[in-house]
Design an enzyme around this catalytic site. Structure first.
Site, PDB file in Angstrom:
ATOM      1  N   TRP A  99       7.512  -0.654  -4.445  1.00 44.50           N
ATOM      2  CA  TRP A  99       8.415   0.448  -4.837  1.00 44.50           C
ATOM      3  C   TRP A  99       9.601  -0.113  -5.585  1.00 44.50           C
ATOM      4  CZ3 TRP A  99       5.739   4.449  -5.113  1.00 44.50           C
ATOM      5  CH2 TRP A  99       4.854   4.857  -4.115  1.00 44.50           C
ATOM      6  N   ASP A 166      17.152   3.177  -2.285  1.00 54.89           N
ATOM      7  CA  ASP A 166      15.981   4.018  -2.069  1.00 54.89           C
ATOM      8  C   ASP A 166      15.758   4.045  -0.556  1.00 54.89           C
ATOM      9  OD1 ASP A 166      13.444   5.083  -1.701  1.00 54.89           O
ATOM     10  OD2 ASP A 166      12.434   3.739  -3.105  1.00 54.89           O
ATOM     11  N   LYS A 190       8.589  11.411   3.970  1.00 53.10           N
ATOM     12  CA  LYS A 190       8.380  10.383   4.991  1.00 53.10           C
ATOM     13  C   LYS A 190       9.116  10.741   6.279  1.00 53.10           C
ATOM     14  CE  LYS A 190       6.371   8.009   1.676  1.00 53.10           C
ATOM     15  NZ  LYS A 190       7.161   7.282   0.694  1.00 53.10           N
TER      16      LYS A 190
HETATM   17  C1  LIG Z   1       6.863   6.824  -0.825  1.00 56.07           C
HETATM   18  C2  LIG Z   1       7.935   6.000  -1.433  1.00 56.07           C
HETATM   19  C3  LIG Z   1       8.318   6.142  -2.775  1.00 56.07           C
HETATM   20  C4  LIG Z   1       7.614   7.082  -3.720  1.00 56.07           C
HETATM   21  O1  LIG Z   1       7.952   8.382  -3.454  1.00 56.07           O
HETATM   22  P1  LIG Z   1       7.375   9.593  -4.322  1.00 56.07           P
HETATM   23  O2  LIG Z   1       8.165  10.747  -3.771  1.00 56.07           O
HETATM   24  O3  LIG Z   1       5.904   9.675  -4.051  1.00 56.07           O
HETATM   25  O4  LIG Z   1       7.652   9.324  -5.752  1.00 56.07           O
HETATM   26  C5  LIG Z   1       9.359   5.367  -3.236  1.00 56.07           C
HETATM   27  N1  LIG Z   1      10.003   4.504  -2.446  1.00 56.07           N
HETATM   28  C6  LIG Z   1       9.647   4.322  -1.149  1.00 56.07           C
HETATM   29  C7  LIG Z   1      10.399   3.347  -0.306  1.00 56.07           C
HETATM   30  C8  LIG Z   1       8.620   5.069  -0.605  1.00 56.07           C
HETATM   31  O5  LIG Z   1       8.268   4.904   0.680  1.00 56.07           O
END
Ligand SMILES: *Cc1c(COP(=O)(O)O)cnc(C)c1O
Length: 360
Positions: A99, A166, A190
């Protein structure tokens, strides 16, 4: 048979949130019309938007000089919207997984990127330490929880430059000192709701400093309302996803907020990691000090590799869902987000113990 949901995202949500979502699809706010069929300009909806923002502020102590936006496009869209809005010449990134790597790729469209440290050399099984955050950059970007590899930055770090995080997979899992960050973003799916809504928490004085022209939708300022609580209504927001997020956060608050979540998450993670360390059939993949409270990754112990698919089937028969590890790590990954009950972790532990016994 009862299913134990360990999916990595979208994933388990509180039963209470699911029940209110079902009721609201039939009848939203006693209007006689379902939530999927209302206008986002109705007062009942505007109240939900305002309450959702207030729940975020209360749960994470978010000061008034930060805007909270609920957008579409997922965290992946923020990989480029963040540099579009904040990167003047150069940004620094910590590379702790794919990511982070994807975020780095998008930032390069807007300026220079310095990768200050990376754990790619060991398939991202640890969080790099001892690096220096450069001071000649517009911001420093981290991924607080690495969903695929099961590593996590457990503390809010001090940064000499604007810290951007993030937090897709650990937001609301522990108290966060928001003031240490300039911007926090993530996909909701999540830990705070279903797929379809992305949260962005941004200190407003950071915006409007780049020279480039921004498309209207990309410019965060477009989504900041005139009133403190009418953000994210420039265009149609993801109404249903926000509603389920509202119900999920209400559940978090009623249980005692992020402090209580943190307590529960530590207890669940400890139970599972202890079993991984005790059980002769399994080993964890992440270094101990960086182990994630949210995503627990483990593989068959040396000598038992051939039993991987046997354990997978055994666990499936016992009701375990979503424990297959990401293809880049292999083995197993149990995602034990806020809404995953202790009972599910206990069931997985019992399953691992029984499997060991059967093979003694
Ligand atoms: C799942 C995830 C993403 C991607 O998220 P999307 O909403 O599918 O674009 C980015 N960063 C982390 C840490 C993630 O767990």
């Amino acid at each position: 048979m009862k299913k134990h949901n360990f999916n990595a995202g979208p994933c388990v949500l509180p039963k209470e949130a699911i029940e209110s979502a079902i009721a609201a699809i039939r009848d939203f706010d006693n209007t006689g019309i379902g939530i999927l069929e209302i206008s986002h300009r109705t007062p009942g909806w505007e109240r939900i938007m305002a309450e959702t923002e207030q729940l975020w502020r209360d749960l994470l102590n978010i000061p008034d000089d930060y805007a909270i936006l609920f957008l579409g496009g997922g965290a992946s869209t923020q990989f480029f919207e963040v540099p579009a809005n904040l990167l003047k010449t150069k940004a620094a990134y910590l590379q702790t997984g794919v990511w982070a790597k994807k975020a780095i790729k998008e930032a390069k469209f807007y300026g220079d990127v310095e990768v200050v440290a990376s754990s790619e050399d060991k398939n991202y099984t640890y969080i790099p330490k001892g690096y220096k955050i450069p001071t000649d950059v517009d911001y420093f970007h981290i991924t607080t929880n690495n969903t695929i590899y099961g590593t996590e930055i457990h503390e809010d770090m001090d940064s000499p430059v604007t810290l951007v995080a993030d937090m897709s997979s650990d937001i609301m899992s522990r108290p966060v000192d928001v003031k240490k960050y300039g911007l926090i973003y993530g996909g909701a799916q999540k830990n705070v709701g279903p797929a379809g809504v992305t949260f962005v928490i941004v200190r407003k004085d950071l915006l409007g400093k780049v020279d480039r022209k921004l498309q209207t939708m990309v410019d965060y300022r477009t989504h900041i309302g005139d009133e403190p609580r009418n953000n994210s209504m420039f265009n149609t927001p993801p109404v249903f996803s926000i509603f389920v997020m509202h119900e999920t956060l209400k559940w978090v608050k009623e249980l005692g907020g992020v402090e209580e979540m943190y307590k529960r998450n530590k207890k669940k993670a400890e139970l599972l990691y202890n079993e991984i360390d005790r059980n002769s059939m399994f080993v964890g993949t992440a270094v101990k000090e960086d182990r994630s409270l949210m995503n627990v990754c483990f593989v068959m112990a040396p000598g038992h590799e051939a039993l991987e698919s046997e354990f997978m089937n055994f666990a499936k028969e016992k009701g375990m869902v979503g424990i297959k590890g990401h293809r880049s790590v292999g083995g197993f990954r149990a995602s034990i987000y806020n809404a995953c009950p202790l009972e599910s972790v206990e069931a997985l532990v019992a399953c691992m113990q029984e499997f060991e016994k059967n093979h003694k």
